[in-house]
Enzyme design. Structure first.
Site, PDB file in Angstrom:
ATOM      1  N   ARG A  33     -10.667  10.187   4.206  1.00 50.22           N
ATOM      2  CA  ARG A  33     -10.694   9.146   3.178  1.00 50.22           C
ATOM      3  C   ARG A  33     -10.628   7.763   3.829  1.00 50.22           C
ATOM      4  O   ARG A  33     -10.328   7.630   5.015  1.00 50.22           O
ATOM      5  CB  ARG A  33      -9.525   9.303   2.207  1.00 50.22           C
ATOM      6  CG  ARG A  33      -8.163   9.170   2.856  1.00 50.22           C
ATOM      7  CD  ARG A  33      -7.050   9.318   1.847  1.00 50.22           C
ATOM      8  NE  ARG A  33      -5.741   9.107   2.461  1.00 50.22           N
ATOM      9  CZ  ARG A  33      -4.609   9.043   1.786  1.00 50.22           C
ATOM     10  NH1 ARG A  33      -4.626   9.193   0.465  1.00 50.22           N
ATOM     11  NH2 ARG A  33      -3.463   8.842   2.409  1.00 50.22           N
ATOM     12  N   ILE A  35     -10.920   4.239   5.569  1.00 51.78           N
ATOM     13  CA  ILE A  35     -11.589   3.784   6.786  1.00 51.78           C
ATOM     14  C   ILE A  35     -11.992   4.964   7.662  1.00 51.78           C
ATOM     15  O   ILE A  35     -13.089   4.982   8.231  1.00 51.78           O
ATOM     16  CB  ILE A  35     -10.670   2.821   7.567  1.00 51.78           C
ATOM     17  CG1 ILE A  35     -10.502   1.509   6.788  1.00 51.78           C
ATOM     18  CG2 ILE A  35     -11.235   2.537   8.958  1.00 51.78           C
ATOM     19  CD1 ILE A  35      -9.492   0.553   7.386  1.00 51.78           C
ATOM     20  N   ARG A  55      -4.825  16.770   5.693  1.00 56.06           N
ATOM     21  CA  ARG A  55      -3.527  17.427   5.515  1.00 56.06           C
ATOM     22  C   ARG A  55      -3.538  18.362   4.307  1.00 56.06           C
ATOM     23  O   ARG A  55      -2.574  18.452   3.557  1.00 56.06           O
ATOM     24  CB  ARG A  55      -2.424  16.388   5.389  1.00 56.06           C
ATOM     25  CG  ARG A  55      -2.272  15.551   6.644  1.00 56.06           C
ATOM     26  CD  ARG A  55      -1.081  14.621   6.568  1.00 56.06           C
ATOM     27  NE  ARG A  55       0.180  15.371   6.491  1.00 56.06           N
ATOM     28  CZ  ARG A  55       1.374  14.792   6.364  1.00 56.06           C
ATOM     29  NH1 ARG A  55       1.471  13.470   6.279  1.00 56.06           N
ATOM     30  NH2 ARG A  55       2.467  15.525   6.304  1.00 56.06           N
ATOM     31  N   ASP A  69      -1.365  17.974  10.969  1.00 57.93           N
ATOM     32  CA  ASP A  69      -0.328  16.965  10.823  1.00 57.93           C
ATOM     33  C   ASP A  69      -0.055  16.430  12.225  1.00 57.93           C
ATOM     34  O   ASP A  69       0.439  17.159  13.086  1.00 57.93           O
ATOM     35  CB  ASP A  69       0.930  17.599  10.223  1.00 57.93           C
ATOM     36  CG  ASP A  69       2.079  16.617  10.063  1.00 57.93           C
ATOM     37  OD1 ASP A  69       1.959  15.476  10.556  1.00 57.93           O
ATOM     38  OD2 ASP A  69       3.097  16.991   9.459  1.00 57.93           O
ATOM     39  N   VAL A  70      -0.382  15.166  12.468  1.00 57.42           N
ATOM     40  CA  VAL A  70      -0.280  14.633  13.832  1.00 57.42           C
ATOM     41  C   VAL A  70       1.164  14.488  14.311  1.00 57.42           C
ATOM     42  O   VAL A  70       1.398  14.174  15.478  1.00 57.42           O
ATOM     43  CB  VAL A  70      -1.012  13.282  13.967  1.00 57.42           C
ATOM     44  CG1 VAL A  70      -2.504  13.445  13.722  1.00 57.42           C
ATOM     45  CG2 VAL A  70      -0.406  12.225  13.048  1.00 57.42           C
ATOM     46  N   GLY A  98      -2.505   7.758   9.841  1.00 63.42           N
ATOM     47  CA  GLY A  98      -1.283   6.963   9.829  1.00 63.42           C
ATOM     48  C   GLY A  98      -0.754   6.761   8.423  1.00 63.42           C
ATOM     49  O   GLY A  98      -1.411   7.100   7.432  1.00 63.42           O
ATOM     50  N   TYR A 161       5.499  -0.626  10.793  1.00 66.26           N
ATOM     51  CA  TYR A 161       4.040  -0.516  10.889  1.00 66.26           C
ATOM     52  C   TYR A 161       3.496  -1.422  11.993  1.00 66.26           C
ATOM     53  O   TYR A 161       2.667  -1.009  12.811  1.00 66.26           O
ATOM     54  CB  TYR A 161       3.430  -0.881   9.537  1.00 66.26           C
ATOM     55  CG  TYR A 161       1.944  -0.649   9.426  1.00 66.26           C
ATOM     56  CD1 TYR A 161       1.440   0.630   9.179  1.00 66.26           C
ATOM     57  CD2 TYR A 161       1.041  -1.701   9.540  1.00 66.26           C
ATOM     58  CE1 TYR A 161       0.080   0.846   9.056  1.00 66.26           C
ATOM     59  CE2 TYR A 161      -0.323  -1.496   9.419  1.00 66.26           C
ATOM     60  CZ  TYR A 161      -0.798  -0.226   9.175  1.00 66.26           C
ATOM     61  OH  TYR A 161      -2.151  -0.013   9.059  1.00 66.26           O
ATOM     62  N   ILE A 194      -8.428  -4.773   4.424  1.00 65.11           N
ATOM     63  CA  ILE A 194      -9.555  -3.944   3.995  1.00 65.11           C
ATOM     64  C   ILE A 194      -9.208  -3.260   2.677  1.00 65.11           C
ATOM     65  O   ILE A 194      -8.079  -2.801   2.474  1.00 65.11           O
ATOM     66  CB  ILE A 194      -9.887  -2.872   5.059  1.00 65.11           C
ATOM     67  CG1 ILE A 194     -10.138  -3.518   6.436  1.00 65.11           C
ATOM     68  CG2 ILE A 194     -11.082  -2.039   4.627  1.00 65.11           C
ATOM     69  CD1 ILE A 194     -11.347  -4.415   6.509  1.00 65.11           C
ATOM     70  N   ARG A 205       1.006 -10.115  -5.515  1.00 67.06           N
ATOM     71  CA  ARG A 205       1.300 -11.388  -4.846  1.00 67.06           C
ATOM     72  C   ARG A 205       0.966 -11.306  -3.361  1.00 67.06           C
ATOM     73  O   ARG A 205       0.477 -12.277  -2.770  1.00 67.06           O
ATOM     74  CB  ARG A 205       2.771 -11.762  -5.042  1.00 67.06           C
ATOM     75  CG  ARG A 205       3.138 -12.129  -6.473  1.00 67.06           C
ATOM     76  CD  ARG A 205       4.639 -12.263  -6.625  1.00 67.06           C
ATOM     77  NE  ARG A 205       5.309 -10.989  -6.354  1.00 67.06           N
ATOM     78  CZ  ARG A 205       6.630 -10.827  -6.368  1.00 67.06           C
ATOM     79  NH1 ARG A 205       7.425 -11.861  -6.609  1.00 67.06           N
ATOM     80  NH2 ARG A 205       7.172  -9.649  -6.123  1.00 67.06           N
TER      81      ARG A 205
END
EC number: 1.1.1.100
Length: 255
Positions: A33, A35, A55, A69-70, A98, A161, A194, A205
């Site tokens: 899904r 990118i 997954r 699952d990484v 991620g 992140y 993106i 916001r």
């Protein structure tokens, strides 16, 4: 005169020495899904053999899917084995899988911080280590991490992140210094804001505020990211290692 000019131009292009296209065995983690899917579809359209991890959702049409699952070493090994049996050893790895779990620093639990690091950074390490085995033997490999402008800029509420994405840059450069002599390179593509499921879930916001920093004054699309990945995966990118290519509408201006 026109015919001669055309003929000379054709000869010059032929003599330029651009490498011939080679179809590679590609694995895109999280390629089911957003990118990741856009990247997988682009590389498949270019005649590469493309597999994607998911997954449990299954693979999109036209792509070979493996459940993975990484954050689980055994699952990573099983996924690679399946891909190797289907299309040969992975020659191009696009580490895209991620998660994000944003929170104010003082409210972010260690569990939440560690969970994102484990998926986004340690997960990338796991798949890279597994892919590097065969890449070194073949003396060819392209490792491409999908980073983020967050990893270069730093973005509020994203200490976990941003740290993980910044870590990908350091890892790519360390790997390039270690493995480039064996024909294996590692680079980072760093998307900005993106339009994906992840960004649509952000507070309105935050979405509006992001546009203030984008000279293009618009949100990017997932379809605008794969071009950079395609280039880094190609024979043309053989002398590029440890680079960070932003795809962010000018948001980071190369930082």
């Amino acid at each position: 005169m026109t015919d001669t000019a055309t003929e000379n131009t054709t000869e010059s292009a032929a003599d330029y020495g651009r490498p011939a296209f080679v179809s590679r065995s590609v694995l895109v983690t999280g390629g089911n899904r957003g990118i990741g899917l856009a990247i997988a579809q682009r590389l498949a359209a270019e005649a590469h053999k493309v597999a994607v991890t998911h997954r449990g959702s299954g693979a999109p049409d036209g792509l070979f899917g493996v459940e993975c699952d990484v954050t689980d070493n055994d699952a990573v090994d099983r996924a690679f084995t399946e891909v190797e049996e289907h299309q040969g050893p992975v020659e191009v790895l696009v580490s895209n899988a991620g998660i994000s779990k944003d929170a104010f620093l003082i409210r972010m639990t260690e569990e939440r911080f560690t969970e994102v690091i484990n998926a986004n950074l340690t997960g990338a390490f796991r798949v890279t280590q597994r892919a590097a085995r065969s890449m070194q033997k073949k003396r060819f490999g392209r490792i491409i991490y999908i980073g983020s402008v967050s990893g270069m800029w730093g973005i509020g509420n994203q200490a976990n992140y941003a740290a993980a994405k910044a870590g990908l840059i350091g890892m790519a450069r360390s790997i390039s210094r270690e493995l480039s002599k064996a024909g294996v390179t590692a680079n980072v593509v760093a998307p900005g804001y993106i339009d994906t499921e992840m960004t649509r879930a952000l507070d309105e916001r935050i979405q509006a505020g992001a546009l203030e920093f984008i000279p293009a004054k618009r949100v990017g699309t997932a379809a605008e990211v794969p071009g950079a990945v395609s280039f880094l995966a190609s024979e043309d990118a053989s002398y590029i290692a440890g680079a960070v290519i932003p795809v962010d509408g000018g948001m980071g201006m190369g930082h």
